[in-house]
Design a protein around this motif. Structure first.
Motif, PDB file in Angstrom:
ATOM      1  N   ALA A  43       0.829  -1.208   0.000  1.00  0.00           N
ATOM      2  CA  ALA A  43       0.000   0.000   0.000  1.00  0.00           C
ATOM      3  C   ALA A  43       0.863   1.257   0.000  1.00  0.00           C
ATOM      4  N   ALA A  44       1.944   1.248   0.759  1.00  0.00           N
ATOM      5  CA  ALA A  44       2.801   2.430   0.881  1.00  0.00           C
ATOM      6  C   ALA A  44       3.544   2.744  -0.408  1.00  0.00           C
ATOM      7  N   PHE A  45       3.959   1.707  -1.146  1.00  0.00           N
ATOM      8  CA  PHE A  45       4.855   1.925  -2.286  1.00  0.00           C
ATOM      9  C   PHE A  45       4.247   1.489  -3.618  1.00  0.00           C
ATOM     10  N   HIS A  46       2.901   1.418  -3.690  1.00  0.00           N
ATOM     11  CA  HIS A  46       2.327   0.902  -4.933  1.00  0.00           C
ATOM     12  C   HIS A  46       2.516   1.854  -6.119  1.00  0.00           C
ATOM     13  N   HIS A  77      11.206   2.466  -4.468  1.00  0.00           N
ATOM     14  CA  HIS A  77      11.569   3.150  -3.223  1.00  0.00           C
ATOM     15  C   HIS A  77      11.469   2.229  -2.008  1.00  0.00           C
ATOM     16  N   ALA A  78      10.872   1.065  -2.180  1.00  0.00           N
ATOM     17  CA  ALA A  78      10.703   0.131  -1.063  1.00  0.00           C
ATOM     18  C   ALA A  78      12.010  -0.616  -0.808  1.00  0.00           C
ATOM     19  N   GLU A  79      12.341  -0.783   0.473  1.00  0.00           N
ATOM     20  CA  GLU A  79      13.550  -1.533   0.815  1.00  0.00           C
ATOM     21  C   GLU A  79      13.401  -3.009   0.471  1.00  0.00           C
ATOM     22  N   ARG A  80      12.174  -3.512   0.609  1.00  0.00           N
ATOM     23  CA  ARG A  80      11.894  -4.907   0.277  1.00  0.00           C
ATOM     24  C   ARG A  80      10.676  -4.958  -0.628  1.00  0.00           C
ATOM     25  N   GLY A  81      10.584  -6.022  -1.397  1.00  0.00           N
ATOM     26  CA  GLY A  81       9.438  -6.168  -2.267  1.00  0.00           C
ATOM     27  C   GLY A  81       9.436  -7.547  -2.896  1.00  0.00           C
ATOM     28  N   GLY A  82       8.739  -7.696  -4.009  1.00  0.00           N
ATOM     29  CA  GLY A  82       8.648  -8.982  -4.672  1.00  0.00           C
ATOM     30  C   GLY A  82       7.604  -8.919  -5.761  1.00  0.00           C
ATOM     31  N   ILE A  83       7.192 -10.071  -6.219  1.00  0.00           N
ATOM     32  CA  ILE A  83       6.256 -10.139  -7.331  1.00  0.00           C
ATOM     33  C   ILE A  83       4.907  -9.524  -6.978  1.00  0.00           C
ATOM     34  N   SER A  84       4.453  -9.670  -5.719  1.00  0.00           N
ATOM     35  CA  SER A  84       3.139  -9.115  -5.370  1.00  0.00           C
ATOM     36  C   SER A  84       3.151  -7.587  -5.423  1.00  0.00           C
ATOM     37  N   LEU A  85       4.243  -6.951  -5.000  1.00  0.00           N
ATOM     38  CA  LEU A  85       4.347  -5.498  -5.103  1.00  0.00           C
ATOM     39  C   LEU A  85       4.402  -5.082  -6.566  1.00  0.00           C
ATOM     40  N   ALA A  86       5.177  -5.798  -7.374  1.00  0.00           N
ATOM     41  CA  ALA A  86       5.252  -5.496  -8.801  1.00  0.00           C
ATOM     42  C   ALA A  86       3.886  -5.661  -9.456  1.00  0.00           C
ATOM     43  N   ALA A  87       3.164  -6.709  -9.076  1.00  0.00           N
ATOM     44  CA  ALA A  87       1.864  -6.989  -9.680  1.00  0.00           C
ATOM     45  C   ALA A  87       0.850  -5.906  -9.350  1.00  0.00           C
ATOM     46  N   VAL A  88       0.802  -5.481  -8.085  1.00  0.00           N
ATOM     47  CA  VAL A  88      -0.149  -4.436  -7.698  1.00  0.00           C
ATOM     48  C   VAL A  88       0.214  -3.116  -8.377  1.00  0.00           C
ATOM     49  N   HIS A  89       1.500  -2.791  -8.422  1.00  0.00           N
ATOM     50  CA  HIS A  89       1.926  -1.553  -9.085  1.00  0.00           C
ATOM     51  C   HIS A  89       1.532  -1.558 -10.558  1.00  0.00           C
ATOM     52  N   ALA A  90       1.847  -2.643 -11.252  1.00  0.00           N
ATOM     53  CA  ALA A  90       1.524  -2.724 -12.676  1.00  0.00           C
ATOM     54  C   ALA A  90       0.017  -2.705 -12.899  1.00  0.00           C
ATOM     55  N   ALA A  91      -0.713  -3.430 -12.055  1.00  0.00           N
ATOM     56  CA  ALA A  91      -2.173  -3.464 -12.190  1.00  0.00           C
ATOM     57  C   ALA A  91      -2.778  -2.080 -11.987  1.00  0.00           C
ATOM     58  N   GLU A  92      -2.244  -1.314 -11.023  1.00  0.00           N
ATOM     59  CA  GLU A  92      -2.731   0.042 -10.780  1.00  0.00           C
ATOM     60  C   GLU A  92      -2.502   0.927 -12.000  1.00  0.00           C
ATOM     61  N   ILE A  93      -1.292   0.880 -12.557  1.00  0.00           N
ATOM     62  CA  ILE A  93      -0.978   1.730 -13.706  1.00  0.00           C
ATOM     63  C   ILE A  93      -1.833   1.347 -14.915  1.00  0.00           C
ATOM     64  N   LEU A  94      -1.981   0.056 -15.147  1.00  0.00           N
ATOM     65  CA  LEU A  94      -2.780  -0.400 -16.280  1.00  0.00           C
ATOM     66  C   LEU A  94      -4.253  -0.029 -16.099  1.00  0.00           C
ATOM     67  N   ALA A  95      -4.773  -0.199 -14.874  1.00  0.00           N
ATOM     68  CA  ALA A  95      -6.180   0.108 -14.615  1.00  0.00           C
ATOM     69  C   ALA A  95      -6.468   1.602 -14.719  1.00  0.00           C
ATOM     70  N   MET A  96      -5.440   2.426 -14.548  1.00  0.00           N
ATOM     71  CA  MET A  96      -5.591   3.875 -14.715  1.00  0.00           C
ATOM     72  C   MET A  96      -5.243   4.303 -16.139  1.00  0.00           C
TER      73      MET A  96
END
Length: 388
Positions: free
Chosen positions: A324-327, A332-351
């Motif tokens: 939620a903080a870094f979507h 900018h997130a110190e840690r992440g993974g596929i779920s962060l990448a997926a939510v970020h990409a989904a947000e950009i695509l949905a917008m």
């Protein structure tokens, strides 16, 4: 910066034990103790308290009543219940007043982690008015039709947990509150639940009826229902697409579940701002990039940090808070993974890609060339509509 902690219990021996336990934190924490609600409120009139930890069952003013008063007068104070009474009815009653729930006996390590987790994002959310808004948020608006669908299903002679799970998963507010409750120690789980259907099944009908029908945790009517409908539809699209991306990338099912839940909650900060009337000062357009700039110009923070702070003090699993903080800016997130990448990409695509995707982060994970495949997933979801 020293944290001011107030511990409230009606038993003197427990207060004494707590003082002894907290001595090792004397350089980081200033600890005060109150033997009951009235004494606690008197102390808070004279001292700024960052965290209040209260027993639930006390003579006179009980913990729920105390923390309700604290939420109204001192909304920035993080409110934690620490109780030896682990019944679900008590949890349902406390959920409107407390941010987190801990059960006795509670190890010092767990207590320390809970306090630090609740405040870890305070440095990110620097705007005091936003801190007060988030800290005082006990309810978030839910769509009236979803609320009434849930009430109607719960009133059936044989309610279906599967149908209830489907209704809840379509509503950001209900999802956040149920995850907050199910991950509290009142339920004694040794693992975190990040899937809303699992949470609904674990809670069972009696607790759900208590939450929804008796104490009205969820707001049943709001203004601008169309705006809220659009918000929930967008959140559901992001959640569904994020899950599809994870599954296409052969992530573990648990990771896909986490991506769905995080996608549903990624914009919960908008809901907080909407509920608090803060969105009234923003321009009436749907250009995400411009709105983000306007938010930062007005408050020094954006809705992503507002939402993450709320989820953080509510004790939502840390990985979901981080997403939620870094979507918007996962790199900018110190840690992440596929779920962060997926939510970020989904947000950009949905917008409709109103802001650039964070290719630096996708490249870090070796996923930048996968973006065209994710775009196809989005187009397919748009055509058939999101379904649970």
């Amino acid at each position: 910066m020293t944290l001011n902690i107030l511990f409230v219990d009606d038993e003197a021996r427990i207060l004494s034990a707590f003082r002894r336990q907290m001595r090792q934190m004397r350089r980081q924490w200033t600890v005060q103790c109150a033997q009951g609600g009235e004494e606690a409120l008197a102390m808070m009139r004279d001292h700024a308290i960052d965290v209040i930890i209260s027993d639930m069952r006390m003579p006179g003013m009980d913990g729920a009543e105390l923390l309700t008063i604290v939420s109204e007068i001192y909304p920035r104070t993080v409110r934690i219940v620490l109780s030896g009474h682990s019944d679900r009815e008590m949890a349902a009653r406390a959920v409107k007043a407390a941010h987190q729930f801990l059960s006795k006996p509670c190890s010092f390590t767990h207590l320390k982690e809970s306090i630090e987790q609740a405040l870890i994002l305070r440095d990110i959310l620097r705007n005091e008015k936003l801190q007060e808004l988030v800290g005082g948020t006990a309810q978030l608006p839910s769509l009236p039709d979803l609320y009434f669908q849930l009430v109607e299903e719960l009133r059936q002679e044989q309610p279906s947990l599967e149908r209830i799970g489907r209704i809840v998963a379509r509503d950001v507010s209900m999802t956040a509150r149920i995850l907050q409750l199910i991950n509290s120690p009142y339920f004694g789980l040794r693992y975190e639940i990040r899937n809303i259907n699992h949470a609904v099944n674990y809670l069972g009908l009696d607790t759900l009826k208590s939450l929804v029908l008796l104490i009205h945790v969820f707001e049943s009517s709001v203004k601008q229902t169309r705006l809220l409908q659009d918000f929930c539809e967008h959140s559901l699209m992001v959640a569904s697409l994020a899950r599809q991306i994870c599954l296409q990338e052969e992530a573990e099912p648990e990771e896909a579940d986490q991506a769905f839940t995080a996608g549903l909650l990624h914009d919960v900060g908008w809901l907080v701002l909407f509920h608090g009337g803060f969105l009234d000062v923003l321009p009436c357009n749907h250009d995400e990039a411009k709105l983000l700039l306007e938010e930062r110009k007005l408050w020094g923070n954006c809705h992503a940090e507002v939402g993450a702070y709320l989820l953080c003090i509510w004790g939502i699993p840390a990985d979901i808070v981080r997403i939620a903080a870094f979507h918007h800016k996962p790199s900018h997130a110190e840690r992440g993974g596929i779920s962060l990448a997926a939510v970020h990409a989904a947000e950009i695509l949905a917008m409709d890609q109103q802001e650039p995707i964070d290719l630096l982060y996708l490249e870090r994970l070796g996923l930048s060339e996968h973006l065209p495949h994710w775009e196809l997933l989005y187009q397919k979801l748009k055509v058939k509509g999101v379904r649970l």
